[in-house]
Design an enzyme around this catalytic site. Structure first.
Site, mmCIF file in Angstrom:
data_model
loop_
_atom_site.group_PDB
_atom_site.id
_atom_site.type_symbol
_atom_site.label_atom_id
_atom_site.label_comp_id
_atom_site.label_asym_id
_atom_site.label_seq_id
_atom_site.Cartn_x
_atom_site.Cartn_y
_atom_site.Cartn_z
ATOM 1 N N HIS A 40 0.708 -1.184 0.023
ATOM 2 C CA HIS A 40 -0.075 0.033 -0.027
ATOM 3 C C HIS A 40 0.956 1.084 -0.087
ATOM 4 O O HIS A 40 0.664 2.278 -0.830
ATOM 5 C CB HIS A 40 -0.662 0.085 1.182
ATOM 6 C CG HIS A 40 -1.902 -1.058 1.424
ATOM 7 N ND1 HIS A 40 -1.657 -2.098 2.469
ATOM 8 C CD2 HIS A 40 -3.112 -1.205 0.841
ATOM 9 C CE1 HIS A 40 -2.773 -2.817 2.155
ATOM 10 N NE2 HIS A 40 -3.701 -2.276 1.336
ATOM 11 N N GLN A 156 -8.929 -6.769 -10.439
ATOM 12 C CA GLN A 156 -9.336 -5.599 -9.896
ATOM 13 C C GLN A 156 -9.115 -4.284 -10.688
ATOM 14 O O GLN A 156 -9.987 -3.613 -10.835
ATOM 15 C CB GLN A 156 -9.345 -5.440 -8.404
ATOM 16 C CG GLN A 156 -9.539 -4.126 -7.820
ATOM 17 C CD GLN A 156 -9.193 -4.096 -6.405
ATOM 18 O OE1 GLN A 156 -10.334 -4.809 -5.437
ATOM 19 N NE2 GLN A 156 -8.387 -3.623 -5.716
HETATM 20 O O1 PAF Z 1 -7.925 -3.349 -2.903
HETATM 21 C C1 PAF Z 1 -8.739 -3.119 -2.118
HETATM 22 O O2 PAF Z 1 -8.309 -2.892 -0.908
HETATM 23 C C2 PAF Z 1 -10.165 -3.111 -1.987
HETATM 24 O O3 PAF Z 1 -10.853 -3.911 -2.996
HETATM 25 C C3 PAF Z 1 -10.640 -1.690 -2.503
HETATM 26 C C4 PAF Z 1 -10.224 -1.255 -3.612
HETATM 27 C C5 PAF Z 1 -9.990 -0.732 -1.645
HETATM 28 C C6 PAF Z 1 -12.225 -1.467 -2.649
HETATM 29 O O4 PAF Z 1 -12.798 -1.812 -1.288
#
Ligand code: PAF
Length: 289
Positions: A40, A156
């Site tokens: 992150h 995603q």
């Molecule tokens: O990847 C994540 O942590 C989640 O899927 C997100 C993009 C924050 C959506 O809740």
């Protein structure tokens, strides 16, 4: 812990964003579910270089968890997260309540129909509808110029890029490289579920990716041989149960048959105890493996 960065009310967030916009500042956004790790933080550092202001959201989104998934046990560390966001120069942390995001009686969803039917969409049928719904809401609330999502969740990322295009959000959606532990395991909040034996077994995912990339580098182009090489490594690892091993084209997520190209991507998912881990890599080019 100093909580001065934190905003929970949508109106307050909008007013801060409006002030920055009036000053002509560009805004980058990194949505998260908290329990932050170096993966992150690398997205946040990337975001910081692109814009004047960095907004990070922490919201464990209930609609992207299926009924038998780990919503109630999802790991949390709010104070630790704030310290980490501060250390990479975050300007604002949006930490909304469930009711703020899903007002009582909420019944509106956003769905990307095809990209979400394969890979993780098979074993997690409601997952992507939850992700695209919450990300649409967050995009409408934050209205960033740029948003960054990790490539570990590659499906995603392409789903959100498709949604952004289809719904005409004026937002540039970028991917950030996968960050790995020193033994190759992709960083994930769910690695916290692994006991020492499963943590060791989990190395089979990055090992499979490395082996397939090595075979491609050595000249192997047969999609089936490449895919089966990875399947063999993961399925023969004690403690790992394969969910899928697929070689797919990266923007359409169509299965690759016949001759593979270096941009084609190998996607892996496996259960290790109660953790379901995913990983992916292109067949060629640099990717940190
Ligand atoms: O990847 C994540 O942590 C989640 O899927 C997100 C993009 C924050 C959506 O809740």
């Amino acid at each position: 812990m100093d909580k001065s960065l934190v905003v929970s009310e949508i109106a307050e967030l909008r007013s801060q964003i409006a002030t920055w916009r009036k000053e002509g500042q560009r805004i980058a956004f990194v949505p998260t579910m908290g329990y932050l790790h170096e993966g992150h933080l690398s997205l946040m550092r990337q975001a910081r270089t692109l814009c004047d202001r960095l907004v990070v959201s922490i919201f464990v989104n209930p609609t992207q968890f299926g009924p038998n998934e780990d919503l109630s046990q999802y790991p949390r560390d709010f104070d630790g997260d704030l310290a980490k966001i501060r250390s990479v120069g975050g300007d604002l942390v949006f930490f909304p309540s469930n009711e703020a995001i899903y007002p009582p009686g909420a019944q509106t969803f956003v769905e990307v129909t095809e990209l979400t039917q394969v890979l993780c969409g098979v074993s997690r049928p409601v997952h992507f509808r939850g992700v695209t719904t919450v990300v649409s809401k967050l995009f409408l609330i934050v209205q960033p110029d740029v948003a960054i999502f990790g490539e570990k969740d590659f499906q995603q990322l392409v789903t959100i890029q498709r949604m952004t295009k289809d719904l005409h959000f004026p937002i540039e959606v970028l991917g950030g490289s996968i960050v790995r532990e020193s033994d190759g395991l992709a960083m994930s909040s769910r690695n916290a579920y692994l006991d020492p034996d499963l943590r060791m077994a989990a190395r089979c995912l990055s090992r499979a990716l490395r082996e397939v990339r090595a075979r491609f580098e050595a000249g192997e182009r047969d999609a089936k041989v490449l895919r089966d090489t990875a399947y063999e490594i993961v399925s023969s690892t004690s403690g790992a149960e394969v969910d899928y091993v697929d070689l797919r084209e990266p923007s359409t997520l169509q299965i690759v048959e016949g001759e593979a190209k270096e941009t084609d991507r190998l996607f892996l998912a496996a259960y290790l105890g109660r953790a379901r881990l995913i990983d992916n890599a292109p067949l060629g080019g640099a990717c940190g493996l």
